[in-house]
Design a protein around this motif. Structure first.
Motif, short mmCIF file in Angstrom:
data_model
loop_
_atom_site.label_atom_id
_atom_site.label_comp_id
_atom_site.label_asym_id
_atom_site.label_seq_id
_atom_site.Cartn_x
_atom_site.Cartn_y
_atom_site.Cartn_z
N ALA A 73 39.14 26.21 33.44
CA ALA A 73 38.63 27.11 34.73
C ALA A 73 37.01 27.33 34.41
CB ALA A 73 39.28 28.16 34.70
N GLY A 79 35.93 29.96 36.70
CA GLY A 79 36.19 31.04 36.06
C GLY A 79 37.09 31.69 37.55
N LYS A 80 36.55 31.18 38.61
CA LYS A 80 36.33 32.51 39.70
C LYS A 80 37.67 32.00 40.74
CE LYS A 80 32.07 32.57 39.83
NZ LYS A 80 30.17 32.53 40.89
N TYR A 81 38.64 33.37 41.05
CA TYR A 81 40.00 32.55 41.60
C TYR A 81 39.81 32.60 43.16
CZ TYR A 81 43.41 34.51 37.01
OH TYR A 81 43.17 34.32 35.98
N LYS A 92 40.90 29.22 41.29
CA LYS A 92 40.04 29.45 39.08
C LYS A 92 40.15 27.85 38.76
CE LYS A 92 41.61 31.32 34.64
NZ LYS A 92 41.72 31.96 34.15
N PRO A 115 45.74 35.99 41.25
CA PRO A 115 45.97 35.74 40.38
C PRO A 115 46.88 34.67 39.69
CG PRO A 115 44.21 37.47 40.62
CD PRO A 115 45.19 37.31 41.81
#
Length: 213
Positions: A73, A79-81, A92, A115
């Motif tokens: 991710a 790791g950014k949705y 992500k 998420p």
């Protein structure tokens, strides 16, 4: 007058003291994942060596699945949705709309805002790819091809980047031909960086969808 000055001075000191104890956590100074920026294959964290964490405020995840999925991710989107890249890949784990449809996701707007759905999609795609690549996993896991130690988690990571066909082509060419995405990242680098993690609990499923997770 002196008493008032003393009162307000004391009050200010108390406020300053309390404020210092509630400073926001600085993620920039406590990164979960690091790269050295020199080469796409030099991916430092998560590491499977506990000694690498001696001087860092980063949890040690070993070869557990949590480290695997968060490492992918971070490489994909930090790791950014709600991340959408310049090619239209989403979320992500940077899914393409066509890939999402194969696992039962048709509304990309809702997908970006959810998420939990994104985590389910990642698991569903792993299960589908594990089924489609079951023969390659059985045949090549444990081998060394063109300098890369082949593992199940590495194969699945490579498929996440370049698709199942690209992974099959890689093995047919004995590692000589390998896909690179539009940003220059190769499935070979994913196979190396994300190898050795525990993905054994993922059940191969030709019909995997987000509804099953």
């Amino acid at each position: 007058m002196i008493k008032k000055w003393h009162f307000y001075s004391t009050l200010l000191l108390i406020i300053a003291f309390l404020s210092s104890g509630f400073k926001p956590f600085n993620l920039d100074s406590n990164p979960w994942f690091l790269t050295d920026g020199t080469d796409e294959s030099d991916y430092l964290f998560p590491s499977q060596k506990q000694e690498d964490y001696a001087k860092l405020n980063i949890p040690f995840t070993g070869n557990f699945f949590i480290g695997y999925k968060e490492a992918i991710a971070f490489k994909e989107s930090q790791g950014k949705y709600r991340k959408i890249n310049s090619l239209g890949y989403l979320g992500k784990y940077q899914f393409g709309p066509e890939t999402l449809r194969t696992i039962g996701v048709y509304n990309t707007t809702s997908f970006l805002r959810n998420p939990d759905l994104q985590e389910k999609a990642f698991l569903a795609l792993l299960a589908k790819n594990k089924w489609l690549l079951r023969n390659e996993i059985e045949k090549y896991e444990g081998a060394v091809i063109n300098g890369i130690h082949i593992t199940e988690s590495g194969i699945l990571a490579a498929a996440h980047l370049g698709g199942v066909r690209s992974v099959k082509r890689y093995f047919r060419s004995n590692g000589e031909r390998y896909f690179r995405d539009a940003y220059g990242t190769s499935i070979r680098s994913y196979m190396k960086a994300f190898g050795g993690y525990d993905t054994s609990f993922i059940e191969p499923d030709a019909d995997a969808t987000v509804l099953k997770n």
